[in-house]
Design an enzyme around this catalytic site. Structure first.
Site, PDB file in Angstrom:
ATOM      1  CB  ALA A 255      -0.929   0.003   1.218  1.00 33.01           C
ATOM      2  CG  MET A 256       1.985   5.325  -1.976  1.00 36.11           C
ATOM      3  SD  MET A 256       3.660   5.210  -1.281  1.00 36.11           S
ATOM      4  CE  MET A 256       3.930   6.940  -0.855  1.00 36.11           C
ATOM      5  CD  GLU A 257       3.827   6.388   2.796  1.00 33.99           C
ATOM      6  OE1 GLU A 257       4.987   6.810   2.924  1.00 33.99           O
ATOM      7  OE2 GLU A 257       3.564   5.236   2.367  1.00 33.99           O
ATOM      8  CG  ASN A 258      -0.246   8.044  -2.468  1.00 36.96           C
ATOM      9  OD1 ASN A 258       0.916   8.137  -2.794  1.00 36.96           O
ATOM     10  ND2 ASN A 258      -1.004   6.998  -2.772  1.00 36.96           N
ATOM     11  CD  GLU A 291       0.855   2.073   3.777  1.00 39.91           C
ATOM     12  OE1 GLU A 291       1.352   3.194   3.532  1.00 39.91           O
ATOM     13  OE2 GLU A 291       1.538   1.026   3.753  1.00 39.91           O
ATOM     14  CG  HIS A 294       3.633   6.106   6.444  1.00 43.30           C
ATOM     15  ND1 HIS A 294       4.914   6.391   6.882  1.00 43.30           N
ATOM     16  CD2 HIS A 294       3.725   4.881   5.846  1.00 43.30           C
ATOM     17  CE1 HIS A 294       5.731   5.400   6.571  1.00 43.30           C
ATOM     18  NE2 HIS A 294       5.027   4.468   5.962  1.00 43.30           N
TER      19      HIS A 294
END
Length: 850
Positions: A255-258, A291, A294
């Protein structure tokens, strides 16, 4: 694709970018093959910079026009970006570029996944979207307009104007480009809300394809738990009007914490009892927490450069581990984390891919998203908290957030807040960030009329990145037990700073039994295991759950090594000790399930190699099989009553209590299947009403050499569910006998449902083969050949996944000459591939050069 022979980047060469970014305005005109990105960026000279060169990163971009303050300019364009003459004063840069999302199979930048537009910009994907200073220390406020015919148009921050065919988003918090995100597609939302501690209402959404809408409820509850926990434990409140999550099938990572728009691999957000196991639910809960956390440790405070990656990742992994320990079982969480650390990070630390927690150089930053940065980085945070204490840790974190909010920071900034709060000098502790390798501790003891002394020595092997290692600060948690098992000295932390150091305990009536490194208080190897009788005593009596488990694990490891290398019989002391634990109903079922597990076969190979031997994967496999059968016989009278006792009659819930019951039931079923050929597993398969029971039964059947009918039935039932089918592929390879594993994997790669361009599906088969230790290392080299064939094929399509899978070869030097020769040939064949990506080139070069 980028050049395969990049320059090496060094931490010592860091210089700030010559310009600050005041604001970024982006407009996307979406088209699968011809998306246009218009950027309007306000720059000003950076007074703290020494290099005024105006360089913007950019790859695979077609520049249509560029302007400075409205005047057309003609920049000089190279393979990695552009340069241009600019005013020595504030100015506005405008550019229009065209990109091809549909052709972007690397899954970096803006790409397509099943007709949906999505992005992945960490670490250096934004440069595939437009020209920009794509480095984490350049932080700016972004405003985005998306034009496209899609029902859902998402970006970072808070929503602005929207209408048919467009949507605008504004993120008020400065961020680096790696946190940029965009999603557009035909999606539906599972929606909820959260009220922060100060009364601020936040709209929550999980966006998915319509058929997946019934798999979002658990993820939403995990998100709300994470938000509340971060307020309660760290005092961190969410800071936007919305928090959106999007599930994407084609995604290289978890996953990505944008900022405000987290993008998740579908496998770590979608869940239902029918399609997901208890382990899936726990992993989803942890990754959603990771995430979300973050938002403060990574987004509000980010890293100055990619060498500081552990600053955000190590800290956030530590925070998500604390969260899971609070939500579930702290001892079980600690044990599973250590199992993972030893399986993934210790081999990395001891092999050709070794690097410090904060590397001092790299060629391809994507190759440093490693267990060392993440898991060892989290262990370093845990040691720091243990040394300063919970109160000082909390005070230091408050100071960190207050002092550095909105900044791009370094490890030095992080340690300075602890020094300021505690008055400690952390210069020696900082070596954990700069020295690669796993320290080894040896211990001896003395007893003299009421005084008990422990003598410790620490060593760290030298290596390319740590040629002259120095002693590190090692917190060693120790407790003392009396000969009858009573605890006579509660756990205390011994702070070791020298190469050798002794610690005394006075006023004792009798010689104690030491329990050393409780809770695995430091990521070290404890050499010279205590005598077998000592470990059996700790297995029976230790009050520290981790060390009790560790005693059993150590007995099992030594017994298995003796069986694999000397033909010894299973150790009765180990079998008796595990039987006693298994029959203790006062213990947590999940803990008892862990006690039934054996050390991993790759771990055993490493232990044999560390002792100067040459591991034989086939002998290790046979030893493990013999031990499992012996354990099944030893605890046979307990199995049926235990299986019945672990049956959950309440409606399914993926909570700690029920999950622990099912974990123990699954472990018991595996032992029963060794005695009944899978008869009970077949009955459980037929009656299972959730994926945990169904998959554990299928696993037991395959391990027993049965299950053909159930494998076919499973496929027929779940063929339309891509995440469940990933399980179907992986399980067959993982449970295949060593002499069949490569053949099973090869056959599955020819299956009509094997979509090798999807990272999840690729890893399910080829990653499953690597996890089958004896199968991957079969003497004929078929496993090596198959993996090399597929990595060569995948590299031009997806270099990131290819490079990470190359790590399967990192321990090749430990094996016999024939296996080494076959692995070297596989590595050489990969390295000789024309046009090999720089991601894979770096990995293969480092591994082969070991």
């Amino acid at each position: 694709m980028r050049d395969a022979a990049p320059d090496t980047v060094y931490l010592k060469d860091y210089t700030p970018f010559g310009y600050e970014v005041e604001s970024v305005h982006l407009t996307f005109d979406l088209d699968p093959a011809r998306t246009r990105v218009t950027s309007r960026i306000a720059f000003r000279p950076n007074p703290g910079a020494t290099d005024p060169t105006f360089f913007l990163h950019g790859e695979n971009l077609a520049l249509i026009e560029a302007r400075i303050d409205g005047t057309p300019v003609t920049p000089t364009i190279g393979d990695s970006g552009l340069t241009c003459d600019v005013p020595d004063a504030p100015f506005v840069w405008e550019a229009v570029v065209q990109i091809d999302p549909a052709a972007n199979t690397a899954l970096e930048g803006l790409y397509m996944s099943g007709g949906m537009y999505c992005t992945q910009c960490e670490a250096e994907g934004f440069r595939k979207i437009t020209y920009y200073p794509d480095r984490p220390d350049v932080m700016a406020v972004f405003t985005v307009r998306i034009n496209g015919p899609h029902p859902v148009l998402l970006s970072n921050g808070n929503p602005g104007k929207s209408g048919e065919g467009f949507a605008e988003w504004h993120d008020p918090w400065p961020k680096p480009a790696y946190l940029f995100a965009l999603v557009a597609g035909d999606l539906v939302a599972h929606s909820d809300s959260f009220t922060t501690v100060s009364g601020h209402d936040v709209a929550l959404n999980i966006y998915v394809r319509a058929p997946d809408l019934n798999k979002c409820a658990f993820g939403m509850e995990a998100l709300k738990k994470s938000m509340r926990w971060d307020e309660d434990v760290y005092g961190r409140e969410y800071d936007l009007k919305v928090f959106n999550i999007v599930a994407v099938d084609d995604f290289n990572m978890g996953a990505m914490e944008n900022k405000g728009l987290n993008i998740f691999n579908s496998s770590v957000v979608l869940a239902s009892p029918e399609t997901s196991t208890d382990m899936n639910f726990e992993r989803i809960e942890a990754i959603i927490a990771h995430e979300y956390f973050h938002n403060w440790t990574g987004n509000r405070i980010t890293c100055r450069d990619w060498f500081q990656l552990c600053l955000k990742e190590g800290l956030t992994v530590f925070r998500d581990a604390e969260f899971t320990a609070d939500m579930r079982s702290a001892p079980v969480k600690r044990i599973t984390d250590v199992i993972d650390l030893r399986a993934r990070q210790f081999p990395e630390d001891g092999g050709p891919l070794a690097h410090p927690v904060r590397p001092d150089s790299f060629q391809e930053i994507n190759n440093f998203y490693t267990a060392t940065v993440y898991e060892k980085g989290a262990e370093v945070i845990g040691m720091l908290k243990r040394l300063v204490g919970p109160a000082a840790y909390a005070e230091a974190l408050d100071l960190y957030f207050a002092r550095h909010d909105g900044q791009a920071c370094t490890i030095e900034d992080w340690l300075k807040v602890f020094e300021d709060v505690t008055g400690r000098d952390l210069a020696q502790f900082k070596r954990w960030y700069s020295q690669a390798g796993t320290p080894r501790l040896t211990v001896t003891d003395d007893w003299d009329a009421g005084r008990y002394t422990l003598h410790f020595t620490q060593t760290l092997a030298s290596g390319p990145t740590t040629p002259d290692p120095a002693p590190q600060v090692i917190p060693i948690d120790v407790g003392l037990l009396s000969p009858d098992g009573a605890e006579i000295a509660a756990t205390c932390t011994l702070e070791m700073t020298g190469a050798s150091q002794s610690f005394e305990f006075d006023g004792l009536a009798q010689r104690p039994v030491p329990s050393i490194l409780r809770g695995f208080s430091a990521p070290v190897i404890l050499d010279g295991a205590p005598a077998r009788a000592h470990r059996a005593f700790l297995l029976a009596h230790d009050t520290d759950p981790f060390n009790r488990w560790e005693a059993g694990r150590s007995l099992a490891r030594d017994a298995l090594i003796a069986m694999a290398t000397e033909g010894a019989a299973p150790d009765p002391a180990y079998l008796d000790g595990v039987a006693a634990v298994l029959g203790d109903d006062a213990l947590d079922p999940a803990y008892r399930a862990l006690m039934l597990g054996l050390p991993g076969q790759s771990d055993l190979a490493g232990a044999i190699a560390d002792a100067g031997g040459t591991p034989d994967p086939d002998s290790i496999w046979h030893a493990a099989e013999t031990m499992k059968t012996a354990l099944a016989e030893r605890v046979a009278p307990l199995l049926s009553p235990l299986l019945e006792a672990t049956e959950v009659v309440a409606p399914y819930a993926p909570d700690a209590a029920q999950s622990g019951q099912r974990a123990l039931g699954g472990a018991v079923l595996a032992l029963m299947s060794r005695r009944d050929g899978g008869a009970q597993a077949a009955r459980q398969y037929d009656s299972a009403d959730n994926m945990t029971l169904q998959l554990s039964a299928l696993s037991c059947l395959l391990a027993a050499g049965a299950g053909d009918a159930q494998v076919a039935a499973f496929r027929a039932q779940w063929q339309a569910d891509r995440l469940v089918m990933d399980k179907w592929f992986a399980l067959q390879v993982a449970q295949a006998a060593p002499d069949r594993a490569a053949g099973v994997a090869a056959a599955l790669t020819g299956d009509a449902d094997f979509n090798w361009k999807n990272p999840n599906r690729f890893r399910s088969v080829l990653g499953g083969l690597v996890m089958n230790h004896a199968g991957f290392h079969a003497a004929d080299g078929a496993g090596y050949t198959l993996l090399a064939d597929w990595l060569i094929r995948l590299d031009p399509v997806n270099p990131q996944t290819t490079a990470r899978m190359c790590a399967a070869f990192q321990t090749w030097r430990r094996y016999d000459p024939e296996r080494r020769e076959r692995i070297a040939a596989a590595l050489d064949r990969i390295a000789a591939t024309p046009g090999l990506s720089r991601d894979t080139t770096e990995m293969v070069t480092r591994i082969r050069g070991a």
